[in-house]
Write an enzyme that holds these catalytic residues in place. Structure first.
Site, PDB file in Angstrom:
ATOM      1  N   HIS A  88       0.859  -1.192   0.000  1.00 13.10           N
ATOM      2  CA  HIS A  88       0.000   0.000   0.000  1.00 13.10           C
ATOM      3  C   HIS A  88       0.894   1.240   0.000  1.00 13.10           C
ATOM      4  CE1 HIS A  88      -3.585  -2.371   0.842  1.00 13.10           C
ATOM      5  NE2 HIS A  88      -2.873  -3.021   1.747  1.00 13.10           N
ATOM      6  N   THR A 146      14.673  -7.527   7.306  1.00 11.63           N
ATOM      7  CA  THR A 146      14.455  -6.192   6.762  1.00 11.63           C
ATOM      8  C   THR A 146      15.704  -5.622   6.106  1.00 11.63           C
ATOM      9  OG1 THR A 146      15.027  -5.148   8.863  1.00 11.63           O
ATOM     10  CG2 THR A 146      12.699  -5.663   8.498  1.00 11.63           C
ATOM     11  N   LYS A 147      16.866  -6.258   6.326  1.00 14.61           N
ATOM     12  CA  LYS A 147      18.135  -5.802   5.769  1.00 14.61           C
ATOM     13  C   LYS A 147      18.908  -7.003   5.258  1.00 14.61           C
ATOM     14  CE  LYS A 147      18.442  -1.860   8.812  1.00 14.61           C
ATOM     15  NZ  LYS A 147      19.103  -1.202   9.915  1.00 14.61           N
ATOM     16  N   ARG A 161      18.988 -10.259  12.693  1.00 10.79           N
ATOM     17  CA  ARG A 161      20.374  -9.809  12.768  1.00 10.79           C
ATOM     18  C   ARG A 161      21.260 -11.059  12.791  1.00 10.79           C
ATOM     19  NH1 ARG A 161      22.215 -10.923  17.645  1.00 10.79           N
ATOM     20  NH2 ARG A 161      20.761 -11.145  19.357  1.00 10.79           N
ATOM     21  N   LYS A 164      25.353 -15.710  14.384  1.00  9.86           N
ATOM     22  CA  LYS A 164      26.553 -16.539  14.363  1.00  9.86           C
ATOM     23  C   LYS A 164      27.082 -16.609  12.941  1.00  9.86           C
ATOM     24  CE  LYS A 164      27.720 -21.419  14.941  1.00  9.86           C
ATOM     25  NZ  LYS A 164      27.194 -22.729  15.278  1.00  9.86           N
TER      26      LYS A 164
END
Length: 171
Positions: A88, A146-147, A161, A164
């Site tokens: 959206h 998200t990254k 994130r 390891k």
């Protein structure tokens, strides 16, 4: 190519699937995804989902407004969402207009996703727009990516994130 049960395939775009592809969808074929039916969605004529060889997917929803590339020897766990768009517009006035405008879909941010060779994505993960997941990495169940995630690591969490490095080094 083997598809067990029904998979929704919707849209005007392109879907390219390599050899030895397996898609489990609903009917309790995978206890982790219960009876969730999978979907491949390519809404625009230039939308593309490209899936490499020896890839297995279990009841995932893959929505490519732009492009999603899933390379070779990838496993995507039960009930994952891989989506290269925000779905959206960010501007509330544009959302109010809704689908009445011909340009509505063009106003929605999107960016390609790449999942490189030998990646394992755990159950119920979300892979969001603009992300590359490096080769041989593992995404822990329930993570939201998200990254970019580098190659050869375990990543998890919300947002995901690196937990390891697979080469034995710490983060």
């Amino acid at each position: 190519m083997r598809v067990f049960n029904k998979v929704y395939v919707v849209g005007k775009g392109n879907i390219k699937i390599g050899d030895n592809f397996l898609f489990l969808s609903g009917d309790g074929l995978n206890p982790l995804s219960r009876n969730i039916r999978g979907m491949l969605y390519v809404p625009h004529p230039d939308s593309t989902i490209k899936i490499g060889d020896n890839t297995g997917i279990s009841s995932a929803c893959i929505w490519a407004s732009d492009r999603i590339t899933i390379c070779n020897n990838v496993n995507i766990g039960a009930d994952c969402l891989i989506i290269d768009t925000d779905a959206h517009p960010h501007d509330y006035l544009k959302r109010r207009r809704g689908y009445k405008s011909d340009s509505y879909l063009d106003e929605i941010p999107s960016a390609p996703i790449v999942i490189e060779d030998d990646v394992w994505v755990g159950a119920r993960c979300q892979i969001l727009k603009g992300v590359t997941i490096g080769a041989r990495s593992i995404i822990a169940a329930g993570s939201i990516v998200t990254k970019d995630i580098p190659a050869d690591c375990v990543a998890g969490g919300v947002p995901a994130r690196v937990i390891k490095r697979m080469d034995g080094n710490s983060k």
